[in-house]
Design an enzyme around this catalytic site. Sequence first.
Site, PDB file in Angstrom:
ATOM      1  N   GLY A 118       0.836  -1.213   0.000  1.00 20.06           N
ATOM      2  CA  GLY A 118       0.000   0.000   0.000  1.00 20.06           C
ATOM      3  C   GLY A 118       0.865   1.254   0.000  1.00 20.06           C
ATOM      4  O   GLY A 118       0.673   2.164  -0.826  1.00 20.06           O
ATOM      5  N   ASP A 142       3.243  -9.208   7.295  1.00 19.55           N
ATOM      6  CA  ASP A 142       2.300 -10.057   6.553  1.00 19.55           C
ATOM      7  C   ASP A 142       3.005 -10.843   5.433  1.00 19.55           C
ATOM      8  O   ASP A 142       2.473 -11.832   4.944  1.00 19.55           O
ATOM      9  CB  ASP A 142       1.179  -9.209   5.935  1.00 19.55           C
ATOM     10  N   GLY A 185      -1.609 -10.916  10.013  1.00 16.11           N
ATOM     11  CA  GLY A 185      -1.214 -11.337   8.666  1.00 16.11           C
ATOM     12  C   GLY A 185      -2.119 -10.808   7.574  1.00 16.11           C
ATOM     13  O   GLY A 185      -1.899 -11.054   6.397  1.00 16.11           O
ATOM     14  N   ARG A 278      -9.490 -21.944  25.398  1.00 17.42           N
ATOM     15  CA  ARG A 278      -8.999 -20.608  25.792  1.00 17.42           C
ATOM     16  C   ARG A 278      -8.402 -19.948  24.558  1.00 17.42           C
ATOM     17  O   ARG A 278      -7.807 -20.622  23.711  1.00 17.42           O
ATOM     18  CB  ARG A 278      -7.901 -20.706  26.854  1.00 17.42           C
TER      19      ARG A 278
END
Length: 360
Positions: A118, A142, A185, A278
């Site tokens: 980006g 990522d 990610g 959990r």
Amino acid sequence: MKDKKRIGILTSGGDCAGLNAVIRSVVHHAMGTYGWDVVGIREATHGLMSRPPQVLDFDLNTIDRLLLMGGTILGTTNKGNPFAFPMADGTLSDRSQEIIEGYHSLALDALIGIGGDGSLAILRRLAQQGGINLVGIPKTIDNDVGATEVSIGFDTATNIATEALDRLHFTAASHNRVMILEVMGRDAGHIALAAGISGGADIILIPEIPYKMANVCRKIRQRQEMGKHFCLVMVSEAVRTEVGDQITELKALGEDRLGGIGQYIAEQIAQQTGAETRVTVLGHIQRGGIPSPVDRLLGSAFGVAAVDLIAQEKFDQIVAWQNRQIVSVPIAEAIKTYRTVNPKGTLVKTARGLGICLGD
Ligand code: F6P
């Protein structure tokens, strides 16, 4: 272009470990080898939008200890696209010309922009519009920038996610629990897959491979039948619910951020298997802290290569890691493809070979 150059450097987008290693490398090589000046631009393009531009002048003494520092000493932002910049009155304004003027007012010969796809796309658009000699360096936990096999920050994030799974392993086994670890990610499952395999996950869910809860629960039951009453589940943040809904958190300022799929998976497992579950959401822990040796190495190599590209006056390129070496790739080509996990690739095959359930 003159022999003694003056170059700018900025970091843009989300921070990650290894950015300061790049900055150090650029300053070392540009100042130490070539005798150039290096100007650090603060908070990505925001520094060039400010009047006067917000900068940090480097000398070879200011870069001590940068190699092992997390974050970015220049500051960064993943907000405020300059072509549609959010103004105080709620309108969006094109502020690209201010950035270009800020760049030229610093009398820079070239700019090194460290960013993900980006940021690199925005920087390239600014460069084309304003005659900026741009060289890019790919960074993102990522690991989704098309042209490079690895980006700055990915290795450290993967190490942290692996260590988190290692720690959860003991509690899972001690309490006979199903422990779910949600990692970042964006739309790419690279961290989940790599850290899931490295940390010995039993189940790994990534956005690239659609899953069925029935398959996930079958794996948990199979383990129970083998006398293993605990299970480690790795889930990537952009995994959707079984019916395809994306789960996001609404932050205070009304922004949607990925997050919450781990809780959904935990509830489904508890309902369908009766197991005690959990959830741990690792969040920004993955981005910060001391960079791994691999990120320091990659940051050092990318920094040197980017400065050399400027010396050769080879612009509109990013440096990339391919086939055990650094190459340069035109930015337009580098960001054309978004590199997600290949569902038929080596790591997916590895996971399947190890009996890890991918939910399909
Ligand atoms: O792109 C990097 C990343 O850490 C993603 O993995 C994550 O979805 C996002 O940024 C989080 O952004 P923020 O720091 O704005 O919460």
